[in-house]
Design a protein around this motif. Structure first.
Motif, PDB file in Angstrom:
ATOM      1  N   VAL A 112       0.838  -1.207   0.000  1.00 44.94           N
ATOM      2  CA  VAL A 112       0.000   0.000   0.000  1.00 44.94           C
ATOM      3  C   VAL A 112       0.869   1.251   0.000  1.00 44.94           C
ATOM      4  O   VAL A 112       0.627   2.204  -0.757  1.00 44.94           O
ATOM      5  CB  VAL A 112      -0.951  -0.013   1.211  1.00 44.94           C
ATOM      6  CG1 VAL A 112      -1.695   1.313   1.332  1.00 44.94           C
ATOM      7  CG2 VAL A 112      -1.939  -1.163   1.102  1.00 44.94           C
ATOM      8  N   ALA A 119      -4.678   4.665  -1.876  1.00 48.34           N
ATOM      9  CA  ALA A 119      -5.055   3.294  -1.525  1.00 48.34           C
ATOM     10  C   ALA A 119      -5.154   3.168  -0.016  1.00 48.34           C
ATOM     11  O   ALA A 119      -4.410   3.816   0.731  1.00 48.34           O
ATOM     12  CB  ALA A 119      -4.029   2.296  -2.071  1.00 48.34           C
ATOM     13  N   TYR A 120      -6.093   2.327   0.433  1.00 52.19           N
ATOM     14  CA  TYR A 120      -6.215   2.068   1.869  1.00 52.19           C
ATOM     15  C   TYR A 120      -6.779   0.673   2.090  1.00 52.19           C
ATOM     16  O   TYR A 120      -7.367   0.060   1.184  1.00 52.19           O
ATOM     17  CB  TYR A 120      -7.093   3.123   2.560  1.00 52.19           C
ATOM     18  CG  TYR A 120      -8.501   3.247   2.029  1.00 52.19           C
ATOM     19  CD1 TYR A 120      -9.519   2.393   2.452  1.00 52.19           C
ATOM     20  CD2 TYR A 120      -8.827   4.244   1.110  1.00 52.19           C
ATOM     21  CE1 TYR A 120     -10.811   2.513   1.971  1.00 52.19           C
ATOM     22  CE2 TYR A 120     -10.114   4.372   0.620  1.00 52.19           C
ATOM     23  CZ  TYR A 120     -11.105   3.511   1.059  1.00 52.19           C
ATOM     24  OH  TYR A 120     -12.387   3.634   0.574  1.00 52.19           O
ATOM     25  N   TRP A 131      -3.185   3.059   5.159  1.00 59.83           N
ATOM     26  CA  TRP A 131      -3.365   3.884   3.966  1.00 59.83           C
ATOM     27  C   TRP A 131      -2.028   4.485   3.574  1.00 59.83           C
ATOM     28  O   TRP A 131      -1.071   4.480   4.355  1.00 59.83           O
ATOM     29  CB  TRP A 131      -4.402   4.987   4.197  1.00 59.83           C
ATOM     30  CG  TRP A 131      -4.071   5.924   5.329  1.00 59.83           C
ATOM     31  CD1 TRP A 131      -3.317   7.063   5.287  1.00 59.83           C
ATOM     32  CD2 TRP A 131      -4.490   5.783   6.694  1.00 59.83           C
ATOM     33  NE1 TRP A 131      -3.230   7.655   6.528  1.00 59.83           N
ATOM     34  CE2 TRP A 131      -3.952   6.882   7.407  1.00 59.83           C
ATOM     35  CE3 TRP A 131      -5.266   4.844   7.387  1.00 59.83           C
ATOM     36  CZ2 TRP A 131      -4.174   7.070   8.770  1.00 59.83           C
ATOM     37  CZ3 TRP A 131      -5.473   5.022   8.738  1.00 59.83           C
ATOM     38  CH2 TRP A 131      -4.930   6.120   9.410  1.00 59.83           C
ATOM     39  N   TYR A 238     -12.659   3.649  -8.783  1.00 63.94           N
ATOM     40  CA  TYR A 238     -12.180   2.867  -7.642  1.00 63.94           C
ATOM     41  C   TYR A 238     -12.490   1.384  -7.847  1.00 63.94           C
ATOM     42  O   TYR A 238     -13.441   1.011  -8.526  1.00 63.94           O
ATOM     43  CB  TYR A 238     -12.811   3.363  -6.339  1.00 63.94           C
ATOM     44  CG  TYR A 238     -14.311   3.182  -6.276  1.00 63.94           C
ATOM     45  CD1 TYR A 238     -14.881   2.032  -5.730  1.00 63.94           C
ATOM     46  CD2 TYR A 238     -15.173   4.161  -6.772  1.00 63.94           C
ATOM     47  CE1 TYR A 238     -16.248   1.862  -5.677  1.00 63.94           C
ATOM     48  CE2 TYR A 238     -16.546   4.004  -6.730  1.00 63.94           C
ATOM     49  CZ  TYR A 238     -17.078   2.853  -6.177  1.00 63.94           C
ATOM     50  OH  TYR A 238     -18.435   2.689  -6.145  1.00 63.94           O
ATOM     51  N   THR A 240     -11.936  -2.543  -5.507  1.00 61.09           N
ATOM     52  CA  THR A 240     -11.565  -3.141  -4.222  1.00 61.09           C
ATOM     53  C   THR A 240     -11.139  -4.588  -4.427  1.00 61.09           C
ATOM     54  O   THR A 240     -11.606  -5.273  -5.344  1.00 61.09           O
ATOM     55  CB  THR A 240     -12.733  -3.094  -3.223  1.00 61.09           C
ATOM     56  OG1 THR A 240     -13.869  -3.776  -3.781  1.00 61.09           O
ATOM     57  CG2 THR A 240     -13.112  -1.657  -2.901  1.00 61.09           C
ATOM     58  N   LEU A 251      -8.674  -4.077   0.171  1.00 59.94           N
ATOM     59  CA  LEU A 251      -7.817  -3.023  -0.363  1.00 59.94           C
ATOM     60  C   LEU A 251      -8.610  -2.215  -1.386  1.00 59.94           C
ATOM     61  O   LEU A 251      -9.163  -2.776  -2.336  1.00 59.94           O
ATOM     62  CB  LEU A 251      -6.581  -3.639  -1.023  1.00 59.94           C
ATOM     63  CG  LEU A 251      -5.694  -2.701  -1.852  1.00 59.94           C
ATOM     64  CD1 LEU A 251      -5.062  -1.620  -0.972  1.00 59.94           C
ATOM     65  CD2 LEU A 251      -4.626  -3.497  -2.596  1.00 59.94           C
ATOM     66  N   ILE A 253      -8.382   0.947  -4.160  1.00 60.61           N
ATOM     67  CA  ILE A 253      -7.440   1.750  -4.937  1.00 60.61           C
ATOM     68  C   ILE A 253      -8.232   2.713  -5.824  1.00 60.61           C
ATOM     69  O   ILE A 253      -9.209   2.325  -6.470  1.00 60.61           O
ATOM     70  CB  ILE A 253      -6.533   0.864  -5.811  1.00 60.61           C
ATOM     71  CG1 ILE A 253      -5.730  -0.110  -4.930  1.00 60.61           C
ATOM     72  CG2 ILE A 253      -5.588   1.710  -6.661  1.00 60.61           C
ATOM     73  CD1 ILE A 253      -4.859  -1.073  -5.718  1.00 60.61           C
ATOM     74  N   TYR A 254      -7.781   3.974  -5.840  1.00 62.54           N
ATOM     75  CA  TYR A 254      -8.453   5.024  -6.611  1.00 62.54           C
ATOM     76  C   TYR A 254      -7.543   5.474  -7.753  1.00 62.54           C
ATOM     77  O   TYR A 254      -6.390   5.837  -7.531  1.00 62.54           O
ATOM     78  CB  TYR A 254      -8.774   6.221  -5.718  1.00 62.54           C
ATOM     79  CG  TYR A 254      -9.912   5.984  -4.760  1.00 62.54           C
ATOM     80  CD1 TYR A 254     -11.120   6.652  -4.907  1.00 62.54           C
ATOM     81  CD2 TYR A 254      -9.789   5.072  -3.709  1.00 62.54           C
ATOM     82  CE1 TYR A 254     -12.179   6.434  -4.031  1.00 62.54           C
ATOM     83  CE2 TYR A 254     -10.843   4.829  -2.828  1.00 62.54           C
ATOM     84  CZ  TYR A 254     -12.028   5.516  -3.001  1.00 62.54           C
ATOM     85  OH  TYR A 254     -13.060   5.293  -2.132  1.00 62.54           O
TER      86      TYR A 254
END
Length: 266
Positions: A112, A119-120, A131, A238, A240, A251, A253-254
């Motif tokens: 990450v 990302a978180y 994050w 986004y 996941t 997780l 992610i954008y």
């Protein structure tokens, strides 16, 4: 089903019955109704089961519906794919272990941190567990108090979230509630989940009102429009992913997309 999941199962049936109109169910309106939705006997007839049996299900009494009954209820109540899956998950749920806040494996933390995209990682209760710098810049996670490091607390309690999502806040907040409901109902009696929902209801009238609708959605990818304090309006796509080490870890992610890209309805 445990006593808690039987209650959630009954509550979910009741909420879908009250939401469904006679026209949508293929029934004539008949005489004027004092309350919205279908009557219990109408759902029982549509599902091909006894009224007393259906009443027992709604009341959360110790009965175990078969797969055929679950299919019939899903069809009678016109449940969508996510709602039908939730109904079956509640029916199959056995006694769950007490919730313990997850920990993120070091390898996942390093992954990450290495990403340039926001990302978180969150857990089954939607606690924010890790994050990266890009997510901190976009969402302001570094400024959250330890007790507020939860996606729902962030969304409904922290003023930053309302500013960030601006005109889209309401739609995004309702989407989050429907997604969380699918996870929550499988842990509804757990003190950690109870405390979270009680705090949210006490601190947000919107959450309390929308939570009572009992809407359920499944997780999907999509797009979000975010108003950054320095960079202005931005659109992100986004997605996941579940971690193999612990499927409870998710997780997100954008990825930034062009401003003229069509927004997803999800």
């Amino acid at each position: 089903m445990t006593a808690t999941t039987r209650t959630q199962f009954g509550d979910f049936l009741r909420s879908r019955r009250r939401k469904l109109t006679p026209d949508a169910a293929g029934l004539s309106g008949g005489r004027r109704r004092r309350t919205p939705g279908l009557r219990r006997e109408e759902v029982a007839e549509l599902a091909g089961i006894g009224v007393d049996w259906y009443v027992r299900l709604e009341q959360g009494r110790a009965v175990s519906p078969s797969e055929a009954t679950l299919d019939a209820l899903a069809q009678a109540l016109r449940l969508d794919k996510a709602e039908a899956a939730h109904l079956r998950a509640l029916a199959r749920r056995d006694e769950a272990h007490e919730f313990v806040r997850e920990s993120v494996p070091p390898a996942v933390e390093r992954l990450v941190a290495s990403l340039d995209l926001p990302a978180y990682v969150s857990g089954r209760r939607w606690d924010l567990l890790a994050w990266n710098a890009a997510a901190a810049d976009l969402f302001g996670f570094d400024r959250l108090a330890e007790a507020n490091r939860n996606i729902l607390i962030y969304m409904f309690v922290e003023p930053e979230a309302r500013r960030l999502f601006a005109a889209n806040w309401s739609d995004e907040a309702r989407r989050m509630i429907a997604l969380f409901r699918a996870s929550h109902d499988l842990h509804a009696g757990d003190p950690a989940f109870v405390a979270l929902v009680e705090r949210l209801c006490a601190n947000s009238r919107e959450f309390a009102n929308w939570w009572s609708t009992h809407d359920v959605r499944s997780g999907v990818s999509g797009q979000k429009v975010i108003v950054h304090a320095q960079r202005g309006t931005q659109r992100y796509e986004y997605a996941t992913f579940q971690a193999n080490d612990d499927p409870a870890l998710k997780l997100a992610i954008y990825t930034p997309v062009s401003a003229d890209a069509g927004a997803s309805s999800e």
